[in-house]
Design a protein around this motif. Structure first.
Motif, PDB file in Angstrom:
ATOM      1  N   ASN A  44      -1.222  31.451 -33.112  1.00  0.00           N
ATOM      2  CA  ASN A  44      -2.136  30.563 -32.394  1.00  0.00           C
ATOM      3  C   ASN A  44      -2.713  29.464 -33.282  1.00  0.00           C
TER       4      ASN A  44
ATOM      5  N   ASN B 186       3.604  31.467 -26.666  1.00  0.00           N
ATOM      6  CA  ASN B 186       3.066  30.356 -27.466  1.00  0.00           C
ATOM      7  C   ASN B 186       4.068  29.235 -27.675  1.00  0.00           C
ATOM      8  N   ASN B 187       3.524  28.065 -27.914  1.00  0.00           N
ATOM      9  CA  ASN B 187       4.306  26.947 -28.432  1.00  0.00           C
ATOM     10  C   ASN B 187       3.855  26.700 -29.860  1.00  0.00           C
ATOM     11  N   PHE B 188       4.757  26.869 -30.790  1.00  0.00           N
ATOM     12  CA  PHE B 188       4.478  26.582 -32.194  1.00  0.00           C
ATOM     13  C   PHE B 188       5.854  26.445 -32.841  1.00  0.00           C
ATOM     14  N   TYR B 189       6.383  25.212 -32.734  1.00  0.00           N
ATOM     15  CA  TYR B 189       7.789  24.995 -33.083  1.00  0.00           C
ATOM     16  C   TYR B 189       8.094  25.262 -34.546  1.00  0.00           C
ATOM     17  N   GLU B 190       7.059  25.287 -35.388  1.00  0.00           N
ATOM     18  CA  GLU B 190       7.274  25.631 -36.790  1.00  0.00           C
ATOM     19  C   GLU B 190       7.818  27.057 -36.924  1.00  0.00           C
TER      20      GLU B 190
ATOM     21  N   THR C 297      -0.272  19.255 -39.569  1.00  0.00           N
ATOM     22  CA  THR C 297      -0.036  20.689 -39.790  1.00  0.00           C
ATOM     23  C   THR C 297       0.612  20.873 -41.157  1.00  0.00           C
TER      24      THR C 297
ATOM     25  N   GLY D 160      -1.710  20.625 -23.652  1.00  0.00           N
ATOM     26  CA  GLY D 160      -1.811  21.540 -24.788  1.00  0.00           C
ATOM     27  C   GLY D 160      -1.249  21.008 -26.082  1.00  0.00           C
ATOM     28  N   PHE D 161      -0.283  20.080 -26.012  1.00  0.00           N
ATOM     29  CA  PHE D 161       0.337  19.649 -27.269  1.00  0.00           C
ATOM     30  C   PHE D 161      -0.618  18.877 -28.166  1.00  0.00           C
TER      31      PHE D 161
ATOM     32  N   ARG E   3      -7.467  25.047 -35.951  1.00  0.00           N
ATOM     33  CA  ARG E   3      -6.690  24.227 -35.011  1.00  0.00           C
ATOM     34  C   ARG E   3      -7.622  23.441 -34.116  1.00  0.00           C
TER      35      ARG E   3
ATOM     36  N   CYS F 100      -0.569  23.306 -20.206  1.00  0.00           N
ATOM     37  CA  CYS F 100       0.553  22.808 -20.993  1.00  0.00           C
ATOM     38  C   CYS F 100       1.328  21.788 -20.174  1.00  0.00           C
TER      39      CYS F 100
ATOM     40  N   MET G 102       7.106  22.589 -24.289  1.00  0.00           N
ATOM     41  CA  MET G 102       7.784  21.334 -24.497  1.00  0.00           C
ATOM     42  C   MET G 102       9.265  21.592 -24.315  1.00  0.00           C
TER      43      MET G 102
ATOM     44  N   GLY H 271      -3.347  20.036 -29.048  1.00  0.00           N
ATOM     45  CA  GLY H 271      -4.065  21.076 -29.799  1.00  0.00           C
ATOM     46  C   GLY H 271      -3.311  21.494 -31.043  1.00  0.00           C
ATOM     47  N   ILE H 272      -3.264  20.630 -32.017  1.00  0.00           N
ATOM     48  CA  ILE H 272      -2.468  20.853 -33.238  1.00  0.00           C
ATOM     49  C   ILE H 272      -2.978  22.067 -34.015  1.00  0.00           C
ATOM     50  N   LYS H 273      -2.027  22.826 -34.522  1.00  0.00           N
ATOM     51  CA  LYS H 273      -2.332  24.104 -35.178  1.00  0.00           C
ATOM     52  C   LYS H 273      -2.255  24.005 -36.702  1.00  0.00           C
TER      53      LYS H 273
ATOM     54  N   TYR I 288       4.036  18.226 -38.155  1.00  0.00           N
ATOM     55  CA  TYR I 288       3.508  17.974 -36.810  1.00  0.00           C
ATOM     56  C   TYR I 288       2.229  17.149 -36.976  1.00  0.00           C
TER      57      TYR I 288
HETATM   58  N1  MTE Z   1       0.882  22.649 -33.210  1.00  0.00           N
HETATM   59  C1  MTE Z   1       1.929  22.661 -34.040  1.00  0.00           C
HETATM   60  N2  MTE Z   1       1.719  22.468 -35.349  1.00  0.00           N
HETATM   61  N3  MTE Z   1       3.207  22.864 -33.606  1.00  0.00           N
HETATM   62  C2  MTE Z   1       3.481  23.035 -32.272  1.00  0.00           C
HETATM   63  O1  MTE Z   1       4.652  23.206 -31.908  1.00  0.00           O
HETATM   64  N4  MTE Z   1       2.572  23.151 -29.991  1.00  0.00           N
HETATM   65  C3  MTE Z   1       1.530  22.589 -29.113  1.00  0.00           C
HETATM   66  C4  MTE Z   1       0.126  22.980 -29.578  1.00  0.00           C
HETATM   67  N5  MTE Z   1       0.011  22.862 -31.029  1.00  0.00           N
HETATM   68  C5  MTE Z   1       2.398  23.016 -31.342  1.00  0.00           C
HETATM   69  C6  MTE Z   1       1.087  22.836 -31.864  1.00  0.00           C
HETATM   70  C7  MTE Z   1       1.711  22.948 -27.716  1.00  0.00           C
HETATM   71  S1  MTE Z   1       3.031  22.224 -26.921  1.00  0.00           S
HETATM   72  C8  MTE Z   1       0.855  23.782 -27.046  1.00  0.00           C
HETATM   73  S2  MTE Z   1       0.996  24.021 -25.363  1.00  0.00           S
HETATM   74  C9  MTE Z   1      -0.220  24.496 -27.755  1.00  0.00           C
HETATM   75  O2  MTE Z   1      -0.146  24.314 -29.180  1.00  0.00           O
HETATM   76  C10 MTE Z   1      -0.115  25.999 -27.476  1.00  0.00           C
HETATM   77  O3  MTE Z   1      -1.162  26.704 -28.061  1.00  0.00           O
HETATM   78  P1  MTE Z   1      -1.189  28.306 -27.959  1.00  0.00           P
HETATM   79  O4  MTE Z   1       0.176  28.784 -28.368  1.00  0.00           O
HETATM   80  O5  MTE Z   1      -2.258  28.786 -28.882  1.00  0.00           O
HETATM   81  O6  MTE Z   1      -1.480  28.645 -26.533  1.00  0.00           O
END
Ligand code: MTE
Length: 318
Positions: free
Chosen positions: A221, A80-84, A173, A234-235, A226, A138, A1, A237-239, A192
């Motif tokens: 991840n 990875n993307n995980f802005y937290e 999240t 990919g966004f 998640r 992504c 992002m 896919g909340i973690k 998130y």
């Molecule tokens: N979930 C949370 N809580 N915060 C995030 O920043 N980034 C999203 C998604 N889930 C994100 C998130 C984005 S932009 C992507 S591309 C994917 O997680 C990346 O998953 P990965 O790092 O396991 O490949």
């Protein structure tokens, strides 16, 4: 992002260390042959073979349904993307060491007959885990092929018994600024949030993942739980999910709230609808440095999911 960062360094250009090291090998290999372009394919093959060795043995022969090979464990867990945990691709792996995914509870609410606080073990216990190889595309136009480990979200939803007022599922999240240094800055509105329409959530491809490469999810991840929706960017896919709510109205998902011109609710992978700042027609399959793959409609899962959107204008509902 890409948001609130210096405009001259799009985050899609930031290269993980593994790729960077291999890129040097690639450049060196290409330089040996003065014929340059003619030798590049051989150099590239050597470069890719290098990466293949990082795939754990049990998974080495595993392929996607399109016969794609898996990305290495290192790619999957260091880019990875995980802005937290920060906005750079290597931040989540570097900054998530203090995050504690156990014990964990998931709070279920909204329009369902089984609201409450569930220990993670109670969420997981009745389900049979399986490996599922999915492409992750992504929005920044890079992609990977990843063997997730988890169970269909539909099975969990059935247990929670949503009522007829539940049109959407909303996920949140966890908020833990002490353990998630990225949450100490207001880069995004925390928590998130993501959501799915009920029929998307019930689709058999939609996965609750607890692992990758057959092992528990590393923190970066999205441990311990998640979402994976393989036909969407990919966004979605909340973690590290700690809330699940059944709601009537379409939820305001984080990236749409943050920049609705660039990110929508549906986020279906679509090579024909460009991001306002770049084309979505091709993608860079890591560890390649080039946009070496055509992007497929619905990320290649169209046969299974296109019917969910029949009659919808996908240029409007992006
Ligand atoms: N979930 C949370 N809580 N915060 C995030 O920043 N980034 C999203 C998604 N889930 C994100 C998130 C984005 S932009 C992507 S591309 C994917 O997680 C990346 O998953 P990965 O790092 O396991 O490949």
């Amino acid at each position: 992002m890409v948001i609130r960062r210096p405009p001259d360094i799009p985050s899609s250009e930031i290269t993980p260390e593994g790729v960077y090291v291999n890129r040097r090998k690639f450049i060196a290999a290409a330089a040996i042959g003065a014929a340059g372009a003619a030798l590049a394919p051989r150099a590239l093959r050597a470069f890719e073979d290098d990466v293949d060795q990082e795939v754990p043995a049990r998974f080495r022969n595993m392929r996607s349904e399109l016969d794609e090979r898996l990305n290495s464990y290192r790619d999957v867990t260091t880019y990875n993307n995980f802005y937290e945990f920060g906005t750079d691709k290597d931040d989540p792996a570097k900054n998530s060491g203090d995050f504690n995914p156990r014990p964990w509870t998931v709070t279920v609410g909204g329009h369902c007959n089984r609201p409450g606080e569930y220990a993670l073990e109670d969420i997981l216990r009745p389900h049979t885990m399986e490996d599922r190889v999915y492409r992750l595309r992504c929005v920044e136009a890079w992609s990977m092929v990843i063997p997730w480990y988890g169970f269909p979200l539909a099975d969990l939803i059935r247990r929670l018994e949503p009522t007829s007022n539940a049109n959407f599922v909303m996920f949140r999240t966890v908020v833990r600024p002490q353990e998630m240094p990225g949450q100490r800055a207001r880069v995004l509105d925390w928590p998130y949030i993501e959501g799915l329409r009920m029929d998307e959530a019930m689709h058999p491809l939609t996965l609750m993942a607890t692992g990758v490469y057959g092992m528990d999810l590393p923190n970066q991840n999205g441990a311990p739980l998640r979402l994976i929706v393989p036909w969407k960017y990919g966004f979605k896919g909340i973690k590290s999910i700690d809330h699940i709510d059944f709601v009537e109205e379409m939820p305001d998902n984080t990236w749409k709230v943050s920049n609705s011109r660039e990110y929508g609710f549906y986020a279906n992978v679509n090579p024909n609808v460009d991001h306002p700042r770049w084309s979505q027609a091709r993608e860079r399959r890591l560890p390649s440095l080039f946009r070496n793959h055509e992007t497929l409609m619905f990320n290649g899962y169209g046969e299974q999911v296109a019917h969910l959107y029949s009659g919808m204008d996908l240029t409007r509902w992006y």
